[in-house]
Design an enzyme around this catalytic site. Structure first.
Site, PDB file in Angstrom:
ATOM      1  N   GLY A 123     -17.071   1.699  -4.577  1.00 44.41           N
ATOM      2  CA  GLY A 123     -17.811   2.933  -4.839  1.00 44.41           C
ATOM      3  C   GLY A 123     -19.140   2.723  -5.525  1.00 44.41           C
TER       4      GLY A 123
ATOM      5  N   GLY B 172     -23.789   5.597  -3.471  1.00 45.94           N
ATOM      6  CA  GLY B 172     -24.850   6.574  -3.699  1.00 45.94           C
ATOM      7  C   GLY B 172     -24.473   7.618  -4.728  1.00 45.94           C
TER       8      GLY B 172
ATOM      9  CE1 TYR C 294      -3.253  -2.772   0.109  1.00 47.58           C
ATOM     10  CE2 TYR C 294      -3.750  -2.238   2.384  1.00 47.58           C
ATOM     11  CZ  TYR C 294      -3.993  -2.988   1.258  1.00 47.58           C
ATOM     12  OH  TYR C 294      -4.977  -3.949   1.264  1.00 47.58           O
TER      13      TYR C 294
ATOM     14  CG  LEU D 239     -19.220   1.599   0.499  1.00 42.61           C
ATOM     15  CD1 LEU D 239     -18.951   3.103   0.519  1.00 42.61           C
ATOM     16  CD2 LEU D 239     -20.644   1.312   0.950  1.00 42.61           C
TER      17      LEU D 239
END
Length: 331
Positions: free
Chosen positions: A216, A220, A53, A213
């Site tokens: 993304g 929403g 990372y 999610l």
């Protein structure tokens, strides 16, 4: 904050795990410190990182944060991962993607230097390497445990077969084996329900979830204002239909889509913890809010209708005959 054990181990972790992939890239050191301080203040004591990372920057930032003292290191249950090489610090023919006893020793020592600590609670294989025998890997992990450099071993994105093989080989050596597997699972990624989750349940392993999610997709904003992970992604007609229905569902509940998606995972008893990879402390707050969301049976059924499982029939009923077919460990 809610805490629970991972699988059959005695290790307690917060139900929300702070993912640090953005540290050193999308998130600078100052904001990373702010996020970690707020996470611990709000009871999130489970951190996840990896040697790759930010090409090591994530581990270095966490190490600098630990070095500030104040009990920071003592409060945190820390995961780091290895599989892929970082820079040229371990240069040579063996410094290539994969698993080996050489990589366990060298990569663990390099991560500990960057993290400014003498141990990690969980050392995780970032991916499986089927070219290497567990006769090589388990003794190397055990040696690191005896040296006090790691407490538990874990995996990421292993198949059900690989999980069963790893545990079978560990049990032959009188070892606990893998404490958990970390995998992609969310409302739109339901494949783990077919084989991986039943295997984890049968093996007594915990499940850590990344990408709650869907990169993304469930934020929403995928249709009108996609973030860096979903920008440029083309949505198919069926996905637009799903997200439109999901938006209406969220408006009816009065809860944002991102919070609903994470709450759905947090209420799954098979999920030990979900990873939140915030770029700001405000994004972390949204994940914490998901702990307070509850669903009625009707709302769960509606969500399952919008985002059907691979094991769902046309009537929205979960088909369990093939889902429970992962008996590979019963050798």
């Amino acid at each position: 904050m809610v805490y629970n054990k991972i699988g059959q181990s005695g290790l307690y972790v917060s139900r929300i795990c702070l993912g640090t992939m953005a540290f050193g890239g999308l998130c600078d050191e100052k904001e990373s410190f702010r996020i970690m301080d707020e996470a611990v203040e709000k009871g999130i004591t489970f951190f996840d990182t990896a040697n790759v990372y930010g090409r090591g920057a994530s581990e270095e930032i966490i190490g600098k944060w630990f070095a500030q003292g104040g009990g920071r290191r003592e409060k945190v249950v820390l995961i780091t991962k290895f599989m892929f090489p970082v820079g040229d610090e371990l240069d040579g023919a063996n410094n290539r993607p994969g698993l080996s006893a050489w990589k366990i020793r060298r990569n663990l020592d390099a991560s500990l230097r960057r993290l400014q600590t003498d141990h990690v609670e969980i050392f995780m294989m970032h991916r499986v390497d089927r070219t290497v025998s567990w006769r090589e890997l388990w003794p190397a992990f055990q040696a690191a445990q005896f040296q006090g450099k790691l407490d538990y071993v874990a995996s990421s994105a292993f198949s059900a077969t690989d999980l069963c093989t790893a545990q079978f080989e560990a049990e032959k050596r009188g070892m606990m084996g893998l404490i958990c597997d970390q995998g992609r699972y969310n409302l739109v990624t339901r494949q783990p329900e077919l084989e991986v989750i039943p295997a984890l349940r049968r093996l007594g392993m915990g499940m850590l979830v990344f990408s709650p999610l869907g990169g993304g997709h469930l934020s929403g904003h995928a249709m009108d204002n996609p973030g860096p992970r979903s920008k440029g992604r083309k949505l198919h007609d069926y996905q637009i239909e799903q997200l439109t229905k999901f938006k209406a569902f969220a408006e009816k509940m009065g809860v944002p889509e991102a919070i609903i998606a994470q709450a759905w995972l947090l209420q799954n008893p098979d999920v030990s913890a979900i990873l939140s990879g915030p770029r700001t402390s405000e994004m972390l707050d949204d994940t914490i809010k998901a702990l307070d969301v509850t669903f009625t049976e009707e709302q769960i059924k509606e969500l399952e209708t919008i985002f059907p499982s691979h094991g769902m029939n046309k009537q929205g009923t979960l088909v369990t005959e093939h889902v429970e077919a992962t008996d590979a460990y019963n050798w």
